[in-house]
Design an enzyme around this catalytic site. Structure first.
Site, PDB file in Angstrom:
ATOM      1  NE  ARG A  76      -3.905  -2.076   0.217  1.00  0.00           N
ATOM      2  CZ  ARG A  76      -3.687  -3.333  -0.209  1.00  0.00           C
ATOM      3  NH1 ARG A  76      -2.573  -3.649  -0.852  1.00  0.00           N
ATOM      4  NH2 ARG A  76      -4.610  -4.250  -0.036  1.00  0.00           N
TER       5      ARG A  76
ATOM      6  CB  SER B 269      -9.080  -1.347   4.071  1.00  0.00           C
ATOM      7  OG  SER B 269      -9.508  -2.581   3.581  1.00  0.00           O
TER       8      SER B 269
ATOM      9  CD  GLU C  77      -5.879   0.956   2.137  1.00  0.00           C
ATOM     10  OE1 GLU C  77      -5.775  -0.128   2.737  1.00  0.00           O
ATOM     11  OE2 GLU C  77      -6.581   1.112   1.115  1.00  0.00           O
TER      12      GLU C  77
HETATM   13  C1  LIG Z   1     -15.346  -0.128  -1.480  1.00  0.00           C
HETATM   14  C2  LIG Z   1     -13.862   0.099  -1.635  1.00  0.00           C
HETATM   15  C3  LIG Z   1     -13.019  -0.977  -1.748  1.00  0.00           C
HETATM   16  C4  LIG Z   1     -11.642  -0.794  -1.915  1.00  0.00           C
HETATM   17  N1  LIG Z   1     -10.835  -1.886  -2.034  1.00  0.00           N
HETATM   18  C5  LIG Z   1      -9.510  -1.737  -2.187  1.00  0.00           C
HETATM   19  C6  LIG Z   1      -8.654  -2.878  -2.330  1.00  0.00           C
HETATM   20  O1  LIG Z   1      -9.112  -4.015  -2.342  1.00  0.00           O
HETATM   21  N2  LIG Z   1      -7.324  -2.672  -2.481  1.00  0.00           N
HETATM   22  C7  LIG Z   1      -6.789  -1.414  -2.502  1.00  0.00           C
HETATM   23  O2  LIG Z   1      -5.554  -1.308  -2.630  1.00  0.00           O
HETATM   24  N3  LIG Z   1      -7.572  -0.315  -2.371  1.00  0.00           N
HETATM   25  C8  LIG Z   1      -8.910  -0.453  -2.222  1.00  0.00           C
HETATM   26  N4  LIG Z   1      -9.709   0.664  -2.081  1.00  0.00           N
HETATM   27  C9  LIG Z   1      -9.096   2.013  -2.092  1.00  0.00           C
HETATM   28  C10 LIG Z   1      -9.173   2.714  -3.472  1.00  0.00           C
HETATM   29  O3  LIG Z   1     -10.110   2.091  -4.302  1.00  0.00           O
HETATM   30  C11 LIG Z   1      -7.827   2.705  -4.190  1.00  0.00           C
HETATM   31  O4  LIG Z   1      -6.837   3.303  -3.384  1.00  0.00           O
HETATM   32  C12 LIG Z   1      -7.884   3.451  -5.522  1.00  0.00           C
HETATM   33  O5  LIG Z   1      -6.699   3.252  -6.245  1.00  0.00           O
HETATM   34  C13 LIG Z   1      -8.128   4.938  -5.345  1.00  0.00           C
HETATM   35  O6  LIG Z   1      -8.393   5.469  -6.626  1.00  0.00           O
HETATM   36  P1  LIG Z   1      -9.025   6.918  -6.796  1.00  0.00           P
HETATM   37  O7  LIG Z   1      -8.997   7.251  -8.225  1.00  0.00           O
HETATM   38  O8  LIG Z   1     -10.348   6.949  -6.126  1.00  0.00           O
HETATM   39  O9  LIG Z   1      -7.965   7.801  -5.985  1.00  0.00           O
HETATM   40  P2  LIG Z   1      -8.252   9.043  -5.047  1.00  0.00           P
HETATM   41  O10 LIG Z   1      -8.984   8.589  -3.835  1.00  0.00           O
HETATM   42  O11 LIG Z   1      -8.838  10.150  -5.819  1.00  0.00           O
HETATM   43  O12 LIG Z   1      -6.765   9.421  -4.621  1.00  0.00           O
HETATM   44  C14 LIG Z   1      -6.043   8.577  -3.749  1.00  0.00           C
HETATM   45  C15 LIG Z   1      -4.612   9.134  -3.617  1.00  0.00           C
HETATM   46  O13 LIG Z   1      -3.951   9.043  -4.873  1.00  0.00           O
HETATM   47  C16 LIG Z   1      -3.584  10.342  -5.329  1.00  0.00           C
HETATM   48  N5  LIG Z   1      -3.856  10.323  -6.771  1.00  0.00           N
HETATM   49  C17 LIG Z   1      -5.012  10.000  -7.378  1.00  0.00           C
HETATM   50  N6  LIG Z   1      -4.877  10.035  -8.715  1.00  0.00           N
HETATM   51  C18 LIG Z   1      -3.597  10.400  -8.952  1.00  0.00           C
HETATM   52  C19 LIG Z   1      -2.825  10.635 -10.126  1.00  0.00           C
HETATM   53  N7  LIG Z   1      -3.359  10.515 -11.343  1.00  0.00           N
HETATM   54  N8  LIG Z   1      -1.531  11.019  -9.995  1.00  0.00           N
HETATM   55  C20 LIG Z   1      -0.980  11.157  -8.765  1.00  0.00           C
HETATM   56  N9  LIG Z   1      -1.649  10.962  -7.618  1.00  0.00           N
HETATM   57  C21 LIG Z   1      -2.939  10.588  -7.706  1.00  0.00           C
HETATM   58  C22 LIG Z   1      -4.446  11.322  -4.568  1.00  0.00           C
HETATM   59  O14 LIG Z   1      -3.823  12.585  -4.458  1.00  0.00           O
HETATM   60  C23 LIG Z   1      -4.552  10.603  -3.239  1.00  0.00           C
HETATM   61  O15 LIG Z   1      -3.389  10.815  -2.475  1.00  0.00           O
HETATM   62  C24 LIG Z   1     -11.099   0.507  -1.934  1.00  0.00           C
HETATM   63  C25 LIG Z   1     -11.963   1.618  -1.808  1.00  0.00           C
HETATM   64  C26 LIG Z   1     -13.331   1.415  -1.676  1.00  0.00           C
HETATM   65  C27 LIG Z   1     -14.245   2.596  -1.577  1.00  0.00           C
END
Ligand SMILES: Cc1cc2nc3c(=O)[nH]c(=O)nc-3n(C[C@H](O)[C@H](O)[C@H](O)COP(=O)(O)OP(=O)(O)OC[C@H]3O[C@@H](n4cnc5c(N)ncnc54)[C@H](O)[C@@H]3O)c2cc1C
Length: 336
Positions: free
Chosen positions: A162, A236, A332
């Site tokens: 992570r 999580s 996380e």
């Molecule tokens: C129901 C649910 C289940 C999930 N299950 C998992 C799982 O099984 N495994 C897991 O690892 N995660 C899981 N997650 C967490 C999440 O889905 C991941 O971390 C996902 O990659 C976040 O993507 P996002 O586009 O929503 O990022 P955001 O929430 O918009 O951003 C997350 C972080 O990444 C940065 N960021 C986003 N996009 C970029 C970019 N293009 N360039 C640089 N930085 C960037 C942001 O600044 C922030 O720090 C889950 C979340 C939910 C709601």
């Protein structure tokens, strides 16, 4: 390209928190970003994907750069290998399914993780025995300090559980515009994870296709995790702690049922959800937020909770786990 002002972020975070952004820009092309990066900028920048791993505890006084860069392309193919490039703003799960339909395998265990392709390297998304780092070839980004485009080979990304250079050492410095994945044309389904083995055994499956594995994982996730469209959450909320073997032995003497997974010769990963449950939090509701009844790692907003309410709950959980187990849980999501 137009910067909007005073925008509600409620539709842009899966915890459904009603914070506001002073400035907001939907970025559809890397070029437009180069114009923002590198210019003297006294306002803080935040890169945003789908907002599924962020907790806003206050309004954001700077410029939110929402990643809407699209595009999927097959770069190169060999007998067994294929290299695929995806725009950072593509939806992650839709991209996984796009690959499966074309017979490009390796991402199926990461099915149904919410968010964008560009965020996947940030915390090295992982699930059911696979981490995205195992399938990444390169990450393309714009350096928001210089406005320059840059390229990270997988070895330069500092990937760990992570974690990556983008989440830790260079947090918020790079805007990831595209990711290239190295995938297989020959299926090598990873079914070692206990939940997956149980689900396949229940279906009397000994051999699975990648699509069946993806479907099975989607089914498991739908049972265990709340759909953010129905109950606001960020998945999580805490990482599973990784501790030394000696500390693990001490804990296991006191708590023999503590679930654990070996990381390497020195370290063991222990289950944060189990510890939270043992402290009596699972299913507990505090005002408008609470701990999801089916999965103690997930904090949910039942409607109307502020970011501060959710953070207070998270801190109360951290304090009770620390009191009982002498382990400090680490959140996380990005907390702002
Ligand atoms: C129901 C649910 C289940 C999930 N299950 C998992 C799982 O099984 N495994 C897991 O690892 N995660 C899981 N997650 C967490 C999440 O889905 C991941 O971390 C996902 O990659 C976040 O993507 P996002 O586009 O929503 O990022 P955001 O929430 O918009 O951003 C997350 C972080 O990444 C940065 N960021 C986003 N996009 C970029 C970019 N293009 N360039 C640089 N930085 C960037 C942001 O600044 C922030 O720090 C889950 C979340 C939910 C709601």
């Amino acid at each position: 390209m137009s910067i909007q002002e005073n925008i509600s972020l409620k539709p842009y975070n899966t915890l459904g928190v009603d914070a506001r952004a002073r400035y907001f820009l939907a970025v559809t092309a890397a070029d437009s970003l180069a114009a923002i990066g590198g210019t003297p900028n006294d306002r803080p920048l935040l890169v945003l994907g789908r907002g599924s791993n962020i907790l806003f505890t206050r309004d954001f006084e700077g410029l939110v750069l929402k990643n809407d860069i699209k595009g999927l392309a097959v770069l190169e193919q060999a007998d067994n290998d294929v290299w695929v490039r995806a725009g950072g703003g593509e939806d992650w799960h839709a991209f996984v399914q796009w690959c499966l339909r074309r017979g490009f395998y390796g991402l199926e265990n990461l099915s149904l993780i919410p968010g964008t392709v560009g965020a996947a390297p940030v915390q090295n998304i992982g699930a059911y025995g696979v981490e995205v780092a195992d399938r990444i070839e390169t990450v393309e980004a714009i350096d928001l300090q210089s406005g320059e485009g840059c390229r990270f080979e997988v070895g330069a990304c500092d990937f760990a559980y992570r974690s990556s250079i983008f989440k830790e050492r260079c947090r918020n410095r790079y805007f990831i515009t595209a990711v290239t994945f190295h995938l297989n044309k020959n299926a090598q389904p990873v079914t070692s994870y206990a939940d997956v083995r149980r689900a396949l055994a229940a279906r009397k499956k000994t051999v699975v296709t990648p699509q069946e594995l993806s479907d099975t994982i989607c089914d498991i996730r739908r049972i265990k995790l709340p759909d953010p469209e129905e109950i606001a959450n960020a998945g999580s909320f805490f990482k599973n702690p990784i501790i030394s073997r000696s500390l693990y032995r001490e804990l296991a003497d006191r708590f023999p049922e503590l679930p654990s997974y070996p990381v390497d010769d020195q370290r063991v990963k222990i289950a944060a959800g189990w510890m939270i449950e043992k402290c009596g939090w699972k299913g507990r509701r505090v005002g408008a937020c609470g701990v999801y009844p089916q999965q103690a790692l997930v904090l949910v907003n039942y409607g109307g909770a502020t970011g501060r309410d959710i953070l207070d709950l998270a801190e109360a959980i951290q304090a009770s786990v620390e009191k009982r187990f002498a382990i400090r849980l680490q959140p996380e999501p990005l907390i702002l």
